[in-house]
Motif scaffolding. Structure first.
Motif, mmCIF file in Angstrom:
data_model
loop_
_atom_site.group_PDB
_atom_site.id
_atom_site.type_symbol
_atom_site.label_atom_id
_atom_site.label_comp_id
_atom_site.label_asym_id
_atom_site.label_seq_id
_atom_site.Cartn_x
_atom_site.Cartn_y
_atom_site.Cartn_z
ATOM 1 N N ASN A 69 39.371 30.283 -22.897
ATOM 2 C CA ASN A 69 40.069 30.752 -24.051
ATOM 3 C C ASN A 69 40.670 32.228 -23.192
ATOM 4 O OD1 ASN A 69 38.005 29.825 -26.262
ATOM 5 N ND2 ASN A 69 39.978 29.244 -26.597
ATOM 6 N N ILE A 70 39.633 32.654 -22.615
ATOM 7 C CA ILE A 70 39.915 34.097 -21.973
ATOM 8 C C ILE A 70 39.350 34.090 -20.488
ATOM 9 C CG2 ILE A 70 39.754 36.546 -22.013
ATOM 10 C CD1 ILE A 70 38.639 36.575 -24.845
ATOM 11 N N ILE A 71 40.409 34.446 -19.603
ATOM 12 C CA ILE A 71 39.794 34.456 -18.203
ATOM 13 C C ILE A 71 39.977 35.755 -17.618
ATOM 14 C CG2 ILE A 71 41.916 33.749 -16.918
ATOM 15 C CD1 ILE A 71 39.699 31.391 -15.649
ATOM 16 N N CYS A 72 39.025 36.032 -16.613
ATOM 17 C CA CYS A 72 39.131 37.241 -15.999
ATOM 18 C C CYS A 72 38.886 37.002 -14.514
ATOM 19 C CB CYS A 72 38.177 38.231 -16.504
ATOM 20 S SG CYS A 72 38.203 40.083 -15.889
ATOM 21 N N LEU A 73 39.739 37.674 -13.732
ATOM 22 C CA LEU A 73 39.454 37.552 -12.224
ATOM 23 C C LEU A 73 38.870 38.617 -11.627
ATOM 24 C CD1 LEU A 73 43.456 36.341 -11.464
ATOM 25 C CD2 LEU A 73 41.309 35.059 -12.108
ATOM 26 N N GLN A 74 38.590 38.726 -10.405
ATOM 27 C CA GLN A 74 37.992 39.775 -9.772
ATOM 28 C C GLN A 74 38.600 40.972 -9.406
ATOM 29 O OE1 GLN A 74 36.665 37.634 -6.629
ATOM 30 N NE2 GLN A 74 38.195 38.078 -5.001
ATOM 31 N N GLU A 75 38.239 42.316 -9.357
ATOM 32 C CA GLU A 75 38.704 43.351 -9.093
ATOM 33 C C GLU A 75 39.924 43.235 -8.001
ATOM 34 O OE1 GLU A 75 36.504 46.606 -7.633
ATOM 35 O OE2 GLU A 75 37.996 48.229 -8.248
ATOM 36 N N THR A 76 41.175 43.662 -8.123
ATOM 37 C CA THR A 76 42.317 43.576 -7.158
ATOM 38 C C THR A 76 42.167 42.259 -6.339
ATOM 39 O OG1 THR A 76 40.902 44.642 -5.371
ATOM 40 C CG2 THR A 76 41.955 46.052 -6.740
ATOM 41 N N TRP A 77 42.327 41.155 -7.262
ATOM 42 C CA TRP A 77 41.936 39.912 -6.906
ATOM 43 C C TRP A 77 43.065 39.426 -5.895
ATOM 44 C CZ3 TRP A 77 45.517 36.253 -7.491
ATOM 45 C CH2 TRP A 77 46.703 36.081 -8.210
ATOM 46 N N SER A 78 44.357 39.958 -5.895
ATOM 47 C CA SER A 78 45.111 39.196 -4.859
ATOM 48 C C SER A 78 45.312 39.976 -3.616
ATOM 49 C CB SER A 78 46.523 39.077 -5.715
ATOM 50 O OG SER A 78 47.187 40.322 -5.773
ATOM 51 N N GLU A 79 44.667 41.155 -3.346
ATOM 52 C CA GLU A 79 44.642 42.114 -2.233
ATOM 53 C C GLU A 79 43.466 42.559 -1.961
ATOM 54 O OE1 GLU A 79 48.090 43.902 -3.817
ATOM 55 O OE2 GLU A 79 46.881 43.956 -5.534
ATOM 56 N N VAL A 113 44.238 33.850 -22.559
ATOM 57 C CA VAL A 113 44.332 35.178 -22.445
ATOM 58 C C VAL A 113 43.815 35.628 -21.048
ATOM 59 C CG1 VAL A 113 43.519 37.539 -22.826
ATOM 60 C CG2 VAL A 113 43.983 36.126 -24.533
ATOM 61 N N ILE A 114 44.786 35.833 -20.290
ATOM 62 C CA ILE A 114 44.229 36.218 -18.469
ATOM 63 C C ILE A 114 44.411 37.581 -18.232
ATOM 64 C CG2 ILE A 114 45.031 35.849 -16.164
ATOM 65 C CD1 ILE A 114 46.500 33.177 -17.189
ATOM 66 N N VAL A 115 42.840 38.066 -17.653
ATOM 67 C CA VAL A 115 42.738 39.391 -17.373
ATOM 68 C C VAL A 115 43.136 39.471 -15.877
ATOM 69 C CG1 VAL A 115 41.296 41.276 -17.373
ATOM 70 C CG2 VAL A 115 41.463 39.655 -19.318
ATOM 71 N N SER A 116 44.029 40.497 -15.523
ATOM 72 C CA SER A 116 44.333 40.382 -14.016
ATOM 73 C C SER A 116 44.300 41.590 -13.325
ATOM 74 C CB SER A 116 46.046 39.627 -13.927
ATOM 75 O OG SER A 116 46.434 39.701 -12.526
ATOM 76 N N PRO A 117 43.155 41.923 -12.746
ATOM 77 C CA PRO A 117 42.933 43.192 -12.059
ATOM 78 C C PRO A 117 43.839 43.352 -10.863
ATOM 79 C CG PRO A 117 40.674 42.084 -12.552
ATOM 80 C CD PRO A 117 42.026 41.093 -12.602
ATOM 81 N N THR A 130 52.536 56.649 -7.663
ATOM 82 C CA THR A 130 51.203 57.011 -7.978
ATOM 83 C C THR A 130 50.705 55.408 -7.942
ATOM 84 O OG1 THR A 130 51.094 58.899 -8.880
ATOM 85 C CG2 THR A 130 49.542 57.599 -9.614
ATOM 86 N N ILE A 131 49.332 55.010 -7.486
ATOM 87 C CA ILE A 131 48.684 53.926 -7.255
ATOM 88 C C ILE A 131 47.584 54.195 -8.094
ATOM 89 C CG2 ILE A 131 47.478 52.286 -5.878
ATOM 90 C CD1 ILE A 131 48.973 53.434 -3.673
ATOM 91 N N TRP A 132 47.409 53.038 -9.149
ATOM 92 C CA TRP A 132 46.353 52.731 -9.854
ATOM 93 C C TRP A 132 45.523 51.711 -9.729
ATOM 94 C CZ3 TRP A 132 45.653 57.195 -12.602
ATOM 95 C CH2 TRP A 132 46.561 58.103 -13.002
ATOM 96 N N ASN A 133 44.182 51.728 -9.947
ATOM 97 C CA ASN A 133 43.399 50.163 -10.085
ATOM 98 C C ASN A 133 43.377 49.956 -11.583
ATOM 99 O OD1 ASN A 133 41.110 48.310 -9.964
ATOM 100 N ND2 ASN A 133 40.549 49.361 -8.181
ATOM 101 N N THR A 134 43.966 48.683 -11.566
ATOM 102 C CA THR A 134 44.501 48.605 -13.128
ATOM 103 C C THR A 134 43.915 47.105 -13.563
ATOM 104 O OG1 THR A 134 46.362 49.954 -12.910
ATOM 105 C CG2 THR A 134 46.535 48.079 -14.355
ATOM 106 N N ALA A 135 43.974 46.884 -14.764
ATOM 107 C CA ALA A 135 43.846 45.376 -15.124
ATOM 108 C C ALA A 135 44.837 45.145 -16.101
ATOM 109 C CB ALA A 135 42.464 45.068 -16.101
ATOM 110 N N VAL A 136 45.455 44.062 -16.047
ATOM 111 C CA VAL A 136 46.757 43.641 -16.963
ATOM 112 C C VAL A 136 46.143 42.597 -17.817
ATOM 113 C CG1 VAL A 136 48.934 42.842 -16.773
ATOM 114 C CG2 VAL A 136 48.509 44.344 -15.228
ATOM 115 N N VAL A 137 46.429 42.931 -19.311
ATOM 116 C CA VAL A 137 45.910 41.821 -20.035
ATOM 117 C C VAL A 137 47.137 41.082 -20.493
ATOM 118 C CG1 VAL A 137 44.854 41.402 -22.301
ATOM 119 C CG2 VAL A 137 43.681 43.202 -20.714
ATOM 120 N N ILE A 138 46.972 39.911 -20.349
ATOM 121 C CA ILE A 138 48.298 38.793 -20.489
ATOM 122 C C ILE A 138 47.609 38.090 -21.718
ATOM 123 C CG2 ILE A 138 49.717 36.991 -19.810
ATOM 124 C CD1 ILE A 138 48.818 38.241 -17.091
ATOM 125 N N SER A 139 48.705 38.146 -22.899
ATOM 126 C CA SER A 139 48.132 37.397 -24.162
ATOM 127 C C SER A 139 48.317 36.091 -23.917
ATOM 128 C CB SER A 139 48.979 37.903 -25.190
ATOM 129 O OG SER A 139 48.829 37.385 -26.477
#
Lengths: 371, 371
Positions: free
Chosen positions: A114-124, A148-152, A162-171
């Motif tokens: 139901n809810i998945i989370c990837l690792q920090e800055t997963w795509s770079e 729900v996908i949590v994409s850091p 400005t650059i941020w280390n962010t997690a985007v939460v996709i419903s």
């Protein structure tokens, strides 16, 4: 041992060597109340095997209640290597890793996550410095799989560059529910991350999803008990901790911190760590007296989930890509809270007052000396 | 296994069964950086054997510094059974336990211990309700051996006839340096301790001794990260956690909480637990649906010390009386703080503000929902 000389996992060694009679006691003390293994669909198991990643499933039980229905949901944690070398063209790297993680999300869907989370800055990698909102690929998957996908990611805020280390939460609707930024930025030798981004400005946002209230404590924030605490105070039932951490100093802390947070805050915590050793063309040093080198050390994976009763799942591998599927009944949070009462006995008003004094310049610590 | 069916310790099982080649990695992940064994004097070893208690010694190292001398000190942790049954005449019980603990303090003195801490309400059981300041016997010992003694007792405040769960800190001069009261009181089934005493009113006092700055986080306070934190903010270099805890629910938390506090606060923590099963003449129940019984369960000992780098000593036995002697260089605290920077990156002013808002009645949690 893997090819790189890294061993697979602590749990595997214990299972292999400790005799049956003692093993259950050892596991009870190390990992808490016994948890169940999830039966995962054959298709998922086969696909994971074909794609060469580890797939494990566990379940935390809660007691049935008379006045509330169970709130059973499944979370998925993904840990993965980069796919192409760090010196391949950036776009090739990104496409390859999107494809890889896409596969893993598909398997998660087969497992009814139901809810998945990837690792920090997963795509770079942290230092690649090509930050962009890597979420496009997920809107469709989220909607398609009701997930729900949590994409850091690294987020570039264009207005101020400005650059941020962010997690985007996709419903699960496919829409972006919101984003949350890393609150605590390490300044530790190699991890001089404040070169790239500063402390987040989004506070302790909690996201109300249809599956439960979640929060994201990014990486180094796991060392700060106040950070976990404040997400909990805002109502988080599950706190994800997408991380990228290596080395001798952090590995013994890894099983402690997220688990302590689950215990102290009567919630579930999900600790996700990157995996593999990444090498760079240019050497670098860390002001630690060691020779210049081309890698940061081994990201040791070992992703796990901890429950409010102090129990935890085994970790994923220290060396392989992996998907950890965990079923949990969110009713457990209140059940444990009702037994242990940490919130009720927390005396938070006193702490608010003490801490407010402690951050003043004229703070006098409460120290008693002999006259 | 001991006579009571309780096994001795986790570490012993691992040492016995995990092959040499894997053992060092298992121990690294479970216990952190390897620590040294202390060579203790023959006289101490012999006396401990004669008196039938476990004696173990370990040392945490710190790097030599150019501008500070090492600050090596030794702490002692005592865990013990009650000596006479709970239904023996009170004064006989107290005398017997004083004699027993006196022996153990003598052995600590042979081992050059500078600061010793006893378990929670060491000279009585929580429910005995004959509280009194049991410190007289220690003034002389403290002075004679140049030793700071932390003596957790039940304190009767005569003026208001109020009972407190208190630790008295006796300076190496023999004088009472001060006292500190248990901040968080459990309301958990059997441990409905607020029948006997209420939340302490002494805040987060730190005691400046000649050997270092110490604090005492009594028992249930170990579940509250804010409690450890506030002692640290007031300057504690070592935080003792004298406890009395039993059972399946707390044992998996035991290795986590004090150790997490050492990591998060860049200090040493000393977790001390009572040992043994104590039976009472009168049955009691705990509102947990279980049958009436005559004991609280097994106090599982397992006292240990954790260092700011995440390493820890093995635990004392789960079944025997014991004295753990630990040498530590207090310079390690600042060394680890300088590497990991949790204090510097802590953003405490923000937390003071957030927490102050969170304790208001009109607090609106920061929750994002989909529209």
């Amino acid at each position: 041992m893997s090819a790189g000389g890294e061993f697979e996992s602590l749990e595997e060694i214990l299972e292999r060597h400790v005799p049956e009679a003692q093993l259950s006691e050892v596991k009870r003390i190390l990992f808490g109340k016994e948890i169940t293994k999830l039966l995962l669909p054959e298709e998922a198991i086969e696909t994971a095997k074909e794609c060469n990643f580890e797939l494990k499933g566990y379940g935390f039980e809660a007691a049935p209640e008379q006045l509330r229905l169970p709130r059973k949901i499944r979370v998925g944690l993904i840990q993965n290597h980069i796919v192409l070398p760090t010196y391949a063209p950036i776009l090739d790297q990104i496409n390859a890793i999107h494809q890889r993680v896409g596969q893993m999300v598909e398997v998660a869907a087969m497992c009814d996550v139901n809810i998945i989370c990837l690792q920090e800055t997963w795509s770079e990698f942290l230092t690649t410095l090509i930050p962009h909102l890597n979420v496009d690929c997920f809107h469709q998957l989220a909607k398609k799989y009701n997930m729900v996908i949590v994409s850091p990611i690294l987020e570039r805020e264009k207005l101020h560059n400005t650059i941020w280390n962010t997690a985007v939460v996709i419903s699960n609707s496919g829409n972006v529910l919101g984003k949350t930024r890393k609150n605590h930025i390490p300044r530790i030798g190699d991890f001089n991350e404040s070169t790239y981004y500063m402390e987040g400005d989004t506070g302790h946002t909690v996201f109300q999803t249809v599956f439960g209230k979640i929060a994201v404590n990014i990486c180094y924030g796991r060392h700060h008990p106040l950070n976990w605490f404040m997400y909990s105070i805002n109502g988080a039932e599950i706190i994800f901790n997408p991380s990228a951490t290596v080395g001798a100093l952090s590995e013994p802390m890894w099983p402690i911190e997220a688990r302590n947070a689950a215990i102290a805050n009567h919630c579930f915590t999900c600790a996700i760590n990157r995996v593999g050793t990444e090498t760079f063309k240019n050497e670098f040093t860390s002001g630690d007296g060691k020779k210049a080198r081309n890698d940061f050390g081994h990201f040791y994976g070992s992703s796990y989930v901890a429950a409010p009763d102090g129990s935890r799942t085994p970790g994923l591998s220290r060396t392989r890509d992996g998907l950890l599927v965990v079923e949990m009944d969110l009713n457990l949070n209140r059940q444990i809270s009702d037994i242990w009462s940490f919130k009720m006995t927390g005396r938070y008003a006193e702490y608010a007052e003490e801490l407010s004094k402690a951050v003043q310049r004229d703070f006098k610590p409460n120290i008693v000396k002999e006259e």
